[in-house]
Design an enzyme around this catalytic site. Sequence first.
Site, PDB file in Angstrom:
ATOM      1  N   GLU A 178       0.806  -1.223   0.000  1.00 54.61           N
ATOM      2  CA  GLU A 178       0.000   0.000   0.000  1.00 54.61           C
ATOM      3  C   GLU A 178       0.841   1.275   0.000  1.00 54.61           C
ATOM      4  O   GLU A 178       1.241   1.757   1.056  1.00 54.61           O
ATOM      5  CB  GLU A 178      -0.946   0.014   1.212  1.00 54.61           C
ATOM      6  CG  GLU A 178      -1.833   1.253   1.263  1.00 54.61           C
ATOM      7  CD  GLU A 178      -2.822   1.275   2.428  1.00 54.61           C
ATOM      8  OE1 GLU A 178      -2.851   0.316   3.224  1.00 54.61           O
ATOM      9  OE2 GLU A 178      -3.556   2.261   2.537  1.00 54.61           O
ATOM     10  N   LYS A 220      -2.370  -1.889  -3.347  1.00 52.94           N
ATOM     11  CA  LYS A 220      -3.421  -1.029  -2.789  1.00 52.94           C
ATOM     12  C   LYS A 220      -2.949   0.414  -2.923  1.00 52.94           C
ATOM     13  O   LYS A 220      -2.310   0.957  -2.021  1.00 52.94           O
ATOM     14  CB  LYS A 220      -3.673  -1.400  -1.324  1.00 52.94           C
ATOM     15  CG  LYS A 220      -4.637  -0.472  -0.598  1.00 52.94           C
ATOM     16  CD  LYS A 220      -5.151  -1.083   0.683  1.00 52.94           C
ATOM     17  CE  LYS A 220      -5.988  -0.081   1.455  1.00 52.94           C
ATOM     18  NZ  LYS A 220      -6.777  -0.716   2.518  1.00 52.94           N
TER      19      LYS A 220
HETATM   20  P1  13P Z   1      -9.295   4.438   3.692  1.00 50.04           P
HETATM   21  O1  13P Z   1     -10.107   3.754   2.638  1.00 50.04           O
HETATM   22  O2  13P Z   1     -10.119   5.054   4.778  1.00 50.04           O
HETATM   23  O3  13P Z   1      -8.266   5.354   3.118  1.00 50.04           O
HETATM   24  O4  13P Z   1      -8.479   3.312   4.450  1.00 50.04           O
HETATM   25  C1  13P Z   1      -7.830   2.349   3.734  1.00 50.04           C
HETATM   26  C2  13P Z   1      -6.687   1.844   4.508  1.00 50.04           C
HETATM   27  O5  13P Z   1      -6.597   0.671   4.793  1.00 50.04           O
HETATM   28  C3  13P Z   1      -5.642   2.788   4.924  1.00 50.04           C
HETATM   29  O6  13P Z   1      -4.510   2.068   5.304  1.00 50.04           O
END
Ligand code: 13P
Length: 345
Positions: A178, A220
């Site tokens: 991510e 992500k």
């Molecule tokens: P949000 O969709 O609220 O941005 O959160 C996703 C997430 O896992 C952040 O690490």
Amino acid sequence: MSNIAALQATIAKLATKGKGILAADESTGTITKRFQALNIESTEDSRRAYRELLVTTPGINEFVAGVILYEETLNQKTSQGIPFANALEKAGILPGIKVDKGLINLANTNEEQVTQGLDGLPERLAEYKAKGARFAKWRAVYNISANTPSQLLIDTNAEVLARYAAICQAAGIVPIVEPEVLIDGDHTIERCEEVTEPVFQAVFEALYRHKVKLEYIVLKPSMVINGKACSKKADPAAVAKATIRVLRRTVPGAVPTVNFLSGGQSSEQATANLDEMNKLAPLPWNLSFSYARALQDYCVKTWKGDANNVKAAQQAFYKRAKLNSLAAVGKYNKSMEEEVISLAS
Ligand code: 13P
């Protein structure tokens, strides 16, 4: 099962067309802030009750392939006395776990932050796996300003994300990688694109260097979008075009699935943007969601910490999950926001 067989089985489920991932892995600090804003007390049991409401929503497995849990929840049981991971598996949903340990300042930068948590990670993964976790999540952040993100931060985050991903795969756990370019600030969508492309490029170079098998990761990413405080708002068509351009340039086709974070977009905006991207099909990867706020906002506001509101809150969550599932195949339409979408019985 061999590690490769485990990775294959997990990614096959996570990449299911029309399904996404629920991020319910807010740290205790973050969920406490969200609860407090709604006058909901944050205790071990109120957090447990809220997460139970989410994962036991009837029919949610039609739209959600996996749920990312926080360590506290992985160690908790539902009111039926079933560990959360088992309850999810029983519902046909894969349990996952946030494994990073949050942010610390990166020395010799202008207060930029890097993610920590590599020390002891193999041991923690073995423990989480024994408790049922099949995939993991690690978040790196990049703040946009006139002179950030710095090259030092981009390189360091990439290296750490790749080391985490390699350690996960060695344990038979699918890593969610991510990289989040933050939406805070007044930057334009053009500036966001200029920053995001080299960030993703560096991440994939590092994954390659560390011999991470791209077939068994979930990317992500954040979307390419204007900063929250920017006066020029990019519409879904512009967000979709810029985001897909950056993904095409940087993300190899071997990656099976890209599941966006919502990052502070409104629920409707996150759904519309995902839908618009899927309308640009054919794309090399499955393109879906891994939202926390954009799936949960209406739900938690409806719940308000009151057991009498559980059903209505599940209804709100179900609706967002269904609309995002439609967006993940490019079949969402704004008029659906007005429709009554009932819980599966
Ligand atoms: P949000 O969709 O609220 O941005 O959160 C996703 C997430 O896992 C952040 O690490």
